[in-house]
Scaffold this motif. Structure first.
Motif, PDB file in Angstrom:
ATOM      1  N   PRO A  74      55.137   9.941  63.660  1.00 26.66           N
ATOM      2  CA  PRO A  74      55.862  10.881  64.515  1.00 26.66           C
ATOM      3  C   PRO A  74      57.148  10.260  65.047  1.00 26.66           C
ATOM      4  O   PRO A  74      57.308   9.035  65.071  1.00 26.66           O
ATOM      5  CB  PRO A  74      54.873  11.154  65.660  1.00 26.66           C
ATOM      6  N   VAL A 178      49.981   7.551  69.828  1.00 28.63           N
ATOM      7  CA  VAL A 178      51.037   8.501  69.473  1.00 28.63           C
ATOM      8  C   VAL A 178      50.534   9.510  68.445  1.00 28.63           C
ATOM      9  O   VAL A 178      51.309  10.060  67.668  1.00 28.63           O
ATOM     10  CB  VAL A 178      52.303   7.774  68.958  1.00 28.63           C
ATOM     11  N   THR A 179      49.224   9.757  68.448  1.00 22.38           N
ATOM     12  CA  THR A 179      48.657  10.716  67.497  1.00 22.38           C
ATOM     13  C   THR A 179      48.752  12.153  67.999  1.00 22.38           C
ATOM     14  O   THR A 179      48.667  13.090  67.203  1.00 22.38           O
ATOM     15  CB  THR A 179      47.172  10.390  67.215  1.00 22.38           C
ATOM     16  N   GLY A 180      48.908  12.326  69.297  1.00 24.45           N
ATOM     17  CA  GLY A 180      48.979  13.684  69.847  1.00 24.45           C
ATOM     18  C   GLY A 180      50.387  14.064  70.242  1.00 24.45           C
ATOM     19  O   GLY A 180      51.354  13.347  69.959  1.00 24.45           O
ATOM     20  N   GLU A 181      50.509  15.198  70.919  1.00 22.17           N
ATOM     21  CA  GLU A 181      51.820  15.685  71.325  1.00 22.17           C
ATOM     22  C   GLU A 181      52.422  14.819  72.427  1.00 22.17           C
ATOM     23  O   GLU A 181      53.638  14.674  72.517  1.00 22.17           O
ATOM     24  CB  GLU A 181      51.716  17.134  71.807  1.00 22.17           C
ATOM     25  N   THR A 182      51.562  14.266  73.273  1.00 19.51           N
ATOM     26  CA  THR A 182      52.037  13.459  74.398  1.00 19.51           C
ATOM     27  C   THR A 182      51.517  12.030  74.267  1.00 19.51           C
ATOM     28  O   THR A 182      50.308  11.807  74.313  1.00 19.51           O
ATOM     29  CB  THR A 182      51.549  14.043  75.735  1.00 19.51           C
ATOM     30  N   ARG A 202      60.136  10.263  79.335  1.00 19.24           N
ATOM     31  CA  ARG A 202      59.062  11.070  79.914  1.00 19.24           C
ATOM     32  C   ARG A 202      58.042  10.141  80.563  1.00 19.24           C
ATOM     33  O   ARG A 202      57.919   8.979  80.167  1.00 19.24           O
ATOM     34  CB  ARG A 202      58.367  11.913  78.845  1.00 19.24           C
TER      35      ARG A 202
END
Length: 325
Positions: A74, A178-182, A202
């Motif tokens: 990502p 870092v596998t999800g959206e956040t 963020r």
């Protein structure tokens, strides 16, 4: 004594033959095996006494190799790798086919990093592949920051030890999922939360539990033989003296605000004011008090910002879960 080119070539040969190599990194010494050799990876768990469900970190030589080891990268992962590799940052991503499940604890995610140590990078380059390398110590005990620590604890369980001197950072890498959206910090470490947030733009959470298993999440970890007791900073001296009077051999982590205070205890470590110096020396301090025969260590948590967050995390794990009332 720093490893020579001949040492590095020999160590690379040991890895190719399925052996285990202790290697220095900027964080702690790792116990390395060929990341693509399930039998060699399984031997890491055997030597450490580590549960096979506890995943390992794959070390690679450069950020441009990341795509070879994971399913997808990502944007957040590329951004973090660009800013912090080589360095004490581990990224959790979807496992690529090169990574055996033995290295991930059976998970479909894999933890990857590029170490910032000349000897480790030279070994990775000479070997030409990925190296799985948890800390080179018995599972749950104090992590090693010198080659001497490795030899003293693991002995003949390691086929070759590369000596790269004392580790500069002294606590393990920060692990970011870092596998999800956040993205989320699964283990605080050598890259601070503040620096990560500045790059990503963020805020990042530091969940106490996660569905993604990563190194360092065991309730008791990084622990010396002595029992670690955590109290408020202003209570360190009184708690230590009480325990000493009760018959314990007490070691004390004396925080900087109490520098110079007289403490009736078996051994005292005056902590440095610099969080970086504290992090670098933390595991050495714990080992020192063990070696001096302490059976109890009284400490307080530092301010949980910057590297203080990683130090506090290690001290909590060293203290282990508190018994229920």
């Amino acid at each position: 004594m720093t490893a020579t080119t001949s040492d590095i070539q020999q160590a690379a040969g040991v890895l190719r033959a399925g052996g285990l190599v202790a290697l220095p990194t900027e964080t702690v010494y790792g116990l390395g095996a060929n990341a693509e050799d399930p039998a060699a990876v399984a031997r890491i768990f055997q030597v450490k006494g580590r549960p096979p469900s506890h995943p390992l970190i794959v070390h690679i030589a450069a950020a441009d190799q990341l795509d070879d080891w994971v399913e997808e990268v990502p944007l957040a992962a590329r951004l973090l790798a660009e800013h912090f590799w080589p360095g004490p940052l581990t990224l959790v991503l979807r496992r690529g086919r090169r990574v055996p499940l033995e290295a991930t604890g059976g998970l479909e995610t894999v933890a990857v990093r590029v170490p910032d140590h000349s000897v480790a990078l030279a070994l990775l380059s000479a070997f030409g592949g990925g190296v799985t390398a948890p800390s080179a110590n018995r599972f749950g005990s104090v992590s090693p920051t010198t080659a001497h620590h490795v030899r003293a604890e693991l002995g003949d369980g390691v086929d070759f030890v590369l000596d790269g001197g004392s580790c500069e950072v002294g606590v393990e890498s920060t692990i970011v999922d870092v596998t999800g959206e956040t993205p989320a910090i699964l283990r605080p470490g050598g890259v601070t939360r503040e620096d990560l947030e500045a790059v990503l733009g963020r805020p990042l959470s530091v969940p106490s539990t996660s569905g993604v298993r990563v190194p360092g999440q065991h309730p008791s970890h990084y622990a010396p033989r002595a029992r670690v007791v955590l109290v408020e900073a202003e209570e360190v001296v009184s708690e230590a003296e009480l325990a000493q009077e009760e018959g314990h051999q007490v070691g004390v982590f004396l925080p900087p605000p109490l520098a110079g205070a007289a403490v009736r205890a078996h051994a005292v470590v005056a902590l440095p004011e610099s969080p970086a110096a504290y992090a670098q020396g933390l595991y050495g301090f714990l080992r020192e008090l063990d070696q001096q025969g302490c059976d109890l260590i009284v400490a307080s948590l530092p301010l949980e910002e910057g590297l203080g967050l990683a130090i506090a995390n290690r001290l909590r794990r060293a203290a282990g879960p508190r018994p229920s009332a």
